[in-house]
Motif scaffolding. Structure first.
Motif, PDB file in Angstrom:
ATOM      1  N   ALA A  75       0.832  -1.211   0.000  1.00 23.82           N
ATOM      2  CA  ALA A  75       0.000   0.000   0.000  1.00 23.82           C
ATOM      3  C   ALA A  75       0.861   1.252   0.000  1.00 23.82           C
ATOM      4  CB  ALA A  75      -0.923  -0.010   1.221  1.00 23.82           C
ATOM      5  N   VAL A  76       1.911   1.243   0.801  1.00 18.25           N
ATOM      6  CA  VAL A  76       2.765   2.419   0.891  1.00 18.25           C
ATOM      7  C   VAL A  76       3.571   2.619  -0.394  1.00 18.25           C
ATOM      8  CG1 VAL A  76       4.664   3.485   2.157  1.00 18.25           C
ATOM      9  CG2 VAL A  76       2.805   2.394   3.403  1.00 18.25           C
ATOM     10  N   LEU A  77       3.990   1.532  -1.011  1.00 17.29           N
ATOM     11  CA  LEU A  77       4.705   1.668  -2.288  1.00 17.29           C
ATOM     12  C   LEU A  77       3.780   2.197  -3.386  1.00 17.29           C
ATOM     13  CD1 LEU A  77       7.046  -1.440  -2.184  1.00 17.29           C
ATOM     14  CD2 LEU A  77       7.691   0.974  -1.953  1.00 17.29           C
ATOM     15  N   ALA A  78       2.525   1.801  -3.346  1.00 17.46           N
ATOM     16  CA  ALA A  78       1.552   2.393  -4.283  1.00 17.46           C
ATOM     17  C   ALA A  78       1.414   3.882  -3.998  1.00 17.46           C
ATOM     18  CB  ALA A  78       0.204   1.691  -4.160  1.00 17.46           C
ATOM     19  N   GLN A  79       1.366   4.239  -2.709  1.00 12.50           N
ATOM     20  CA  GLN A  79       1.329   5.649  -2.336  1.00 12.50           C
ATOM     21  C   GLN A  79       2.594   6.348  -2.825  1.00 12.50           C
ATOM     22  OE1 GLN A  79       2.016   6.495   1.770  1.00 12.50           O
ATOM     23  NE2 GLN A  79       1.645   8.677   1.516  1.00 12.50           N
ATOM     24  N   TYR A  80       3.718   5.693  -2.671  1.00  8.35           N
ATOM     25  CA  TYR A  80       4.986   6.273  -3.116  1.00  8.35           C
ATOM     26  C   TYR A  80       4.949   6.567  -4.617  1.00  8.35           C
ATOM     27  CZ  TYR A  80       9.761   6.750  -4.623  1.00  8.35           C
ATOM     28  OH  TYR A  80      10.896   7.209  -5.219  1.00  8.35           O
ATOM     29  N   ALA A  81       4.484   5.610  -5.401  1.00 11.64           N
ATOM     30  CA  ALA A  81       4.438   5.796  -6.853  1.00 11.64           C
ATOM     31  C   ALA A  81       3.591   7.017  -7.214  1.00 11.64           C
ATOM     32  CB  ALA A  81       3.893   4.543  -7.531  1.00 11.64           C
ATOM     33  N   VAL A  82       2.439   7.126  -6.583  1.00 13.22           N
ATOM     34  CA  VAL A  82       1.575   8.281  -6.831  1.00 13.22           C
ATOM     35  C   VAL A  82       2.261   9.559  -6.346  1.00 13.22           C
ATOM     36  CG1 VAL A  82      -0.626   9.370  -6.198  1.00 13.22           C
ATOM     37  CG2 VAL A  82      -0.556   6.927  -6.769  1.00 13.22           C
ATOM     38  N   SER A  83       2.870   9.489  -5.161  1.00 16.84           N
ATOM     39  CA  SER A  83       3.506  10.674  -4.572  1.00 16.84           C
ATOM     40  C   SER A  83       4.687  11.174  -5.385  1.00 16.84           C
ATOM     41  CB  SER A  83       3.963  10.370  -3.142  1.00 16.84           C
ATOM     42  OG  SER A  83       2.860  10.091  -2.320  1.00 16.84           O
ATOM     43  N   VAL A  84       5.537  10.270  -5.846  1.00 13.36           N
ATOM     44  CA  VAL A  84       6.707  10.721  -6.621  1.00 13.36           C
ATOM     45  C   VAL A  84       6.260  11.267  -7.981  1.00 13.36           C
ATOM     46  CG1 VAL A  84       7.532   8.657  -7.871  1.00 13.36           C
ATOM     47  CG2 VAL A  84       9.161  10.220  -6.858  1.00 13.36           C
ATOM     48  N   GLY A  85       5.189  10.701  -8.524  1.00 11.11           N
ATOM     49  CA  GLY A  85       4.620  11.266  -9.749  1.00 11.11           C
ATOM     50  C   GLY A  85       4.108  12.678  -9.520  1.00 11.11           C
ATOM     51  N   LEU A  86       3.379  12.847  -8.412  1.00 12.53           N
ATOM     52  CA  LEU A  86       2.891  14.183  -8.064  1.00 12.53           C
ATOM     53  C   LEU A  86       4.041  15.135  -7.779  1.00 12.53           C
ATOM     54  CD1 LEU A  86      -0.137  13.316  -5.738  1.00 12.53           C
ATOM     55  CD2 LEU A  86      -0.230  14.296  -8.048  1.00 12.53           C
ATOM     56  N   ILE A 105       1.550  17.066  -1.253  1.00 11.82           N
ATOM     57  CA  ILE A 105       1.331  15.627  -1.420  1.00 11.82           C
ATOM     58  C   ILE A 105       0.774  15.019  -0.135  1.00 11.82           C
ATOM     59  CG2 ILE A 105       2.497  13.413  -1.824  1.00 11.82           C
ATOM     60  CD1 ILE A 105       4.462  15.072  -3.648  1.00 11.82           C
ATOM     61  N   ILE A 106       1.291  15.435   0.995  1.00  7.72           N
ATOM     62  CA  ILE A 106       0.810  14.926   2.286  1.00  7.72           C
ATOM     63  C   ILE A 106      -0.673  15.243   2.471  1.00  7.72           C
ATOM     64  CG2 ILE A 106       0.987  15.264   4.787  1.00  7.72           C
ATOM     65  CD1 ILE A 106       4.066  15.792   4.168  1.00  7.72           C
ATOM     66  N   VAL A 107      -1.058  16.446   2.166  1.00 10.14           N
ATOM     67  CA  VAL A 107      -2.458  16.858   2.314  1.00 10.14           C
ATOM     68  C   VAL A 107      -3.375  15.991   1.444  1.00 10.14           C
ATOM     69  CG1 VAL A 107      -4.092  18.749   1.879  1.00 10.14           C
ATOM     70  CG2 VAL A 107      -1.903  19.208   3.016  1.00 10.14           C
ATOM     71  N   PHE A 110      -2.889  11.866   2.865  1.00  9.08           N
ATOM     72  CA  PHE A 110      -3.148  11.495   4.256  1.00  9.08           C
ATOM     73  C   PHE A 110      -4.506  10.822   4.466  1.00  9.08           C
ATOM     74  CE2 PHE A 110      -3.645  12.058   8.821  1.00  9.08           C
ATOM     75  CZ  PHE A 110      -2.372  11.787   9.289  1.00  9.08           C
ATOM     76  N   PRO A 111      -5.614  11.416   4.032  1.00  9.49           N
ATOM     77  CA  PRO A 111      -6.907  10.759   4.271  1.00  9.49           C
ATOM     78  C   PRO A 111      -7.064   9.457   3.481  1.00  9.49           C
ATOM     79  CG  PRO A 111      -7.201  12.778   2.997  1.00  9.49           C
ATOM     80  CD  PRO A 111      -5.769  12.731   3.414  1.00  9.49           C
ATOM     81  N   VAL A 112      -6.493   9.408   2.311  1.00  5.89           N
ATOM     82  CA  VAL A 112      -6.558   8.182   1.498  1.00  5.89           C
ATOM     83  C   VAL A 112      -5.851   7.043   2.226  1.00  5.89           C
ATOM     84  CG1 VAL A 112      -5.811   7.118  -0.670  1.00  5.89           C
ATOM     85  CG2 VAL A 112      -6.711   9.463  -0.669  1.00  5.89           C
ATOM     86  N   MET A 113      -4.676   7.336   2.750  1.00  5.20           N
ATOM     87  CA  MET A 113      -3.894   6.288   3.410  1.00  5.20           C
ATOM     88  C   MET A 113      -4.513   5.847   4.730  1.00  5.20           C
ATOM     89  SD  MET A 113      -1.743   5.250   1.318  1.00  5.20           S
ATOM     90  CE  MET A 113      -0.834   4.128   2.374  1.00  5.20           C
ATOM     91  N   TYR A 114      -5.204   6.717   5.441  1.00  4.00           N
ATOM     92  CA  TYR A 114      -5.887   6.275   6.663  1.00  4.00           C
ATOM     93  C   TYR A 114      -6.900   5.189   6.322  1.00  4.00           C
ATOM     94  CZ  TYR A 114      -8.879   5.716  10.611  1.00  4.00           C
ATOM     95  OH  TYR A 114      -9.611   5.131  11.621  1.00  4.00           O
ATOM     96  N   LEU A 115      -7.674   5.421   5.300  1.00  3.84           N
ATOM     97  CA  LEU A 115      -8.687   4.431   4.921  1.00  3.84           C
ATOM     98  C   LEU A 115      -8.052   3.116   4.494  1.00  3.84           C
ATOM     99  CD1 LEU A 115     -11.157   6.760   2.980  1.00  3.84           C
ATOM    100  CD2 LEU A 115     -11.416   5.816   5.305  1.00  3.84           C
TER     101      LEU A 115
END
Length: 129
Positions: A75-86, A105-107, A110-115
């Motif tokens: 999940a975090v690596l998927a977040q990473y991929a989206v985050s580094v793209g952003l 990016i954090i803003v 953050f809510p997406v990753m909580y869920l």
């Protein structure tokens, strides 16, 4: 269930805030010696380890398990991929300063990753009894 959600939400915010500040400070410091993508990756990796331990044991009250140990980094690596793209889009296309782009990016994330984390750890806790 509502009580669990309220408690885990507060703890997630505390862990997320602490982890975010820690990794952002590391990112900022690494910018002095590394290119911004490398600095972001290094700080992200450290945050991954800290975040898994704290989310597993303190936020969701679960011992580290094989299931969550696999699901969390995926999940975090998927977040990473989206985050580094952003990050690239914000810095290269929109001209947002490289020091500020991670905050945006954090803003967003953050809510997406909580869920996502709630799903990972609540399913794991439910399947463990």
């Amino acid at each position: 269930m509502k009580r669990f959600t309220e408690r885990s939400t507060v703890r997630f915010l505390i862990v997320g805030g602490t982890n975010t500040i820690t990794t952002y400070v590391i990112y900022w410091l690494l910018l002095h010696v590394l290119e911004y993508h490398v600095a972001y990756t290094a700080s992200f990796a450290l945050g991954l380890c800290l975040g898994y331990a704290l989310n597993s044991m303190w936020v969701f009250g679960e011992n580290m398990s094989a299931r969550s140990a696999v699901a969390y980094p995926v999940a975090v690596l998927a977040q990473y991929a989206v985050s580094v793209g952003l990050l690239t889009v914000f810095v290269e296309w929109f001209g947002i300063p490289r020091q500020l782009a991670p905050i945006i990016i954090i803003v967003i994330m953050f809510p997406v990753m909580y869920l996502v984390m709630r799903f990972i750890f609540s399913r794991s806790a439910a399947s463990n009894g």
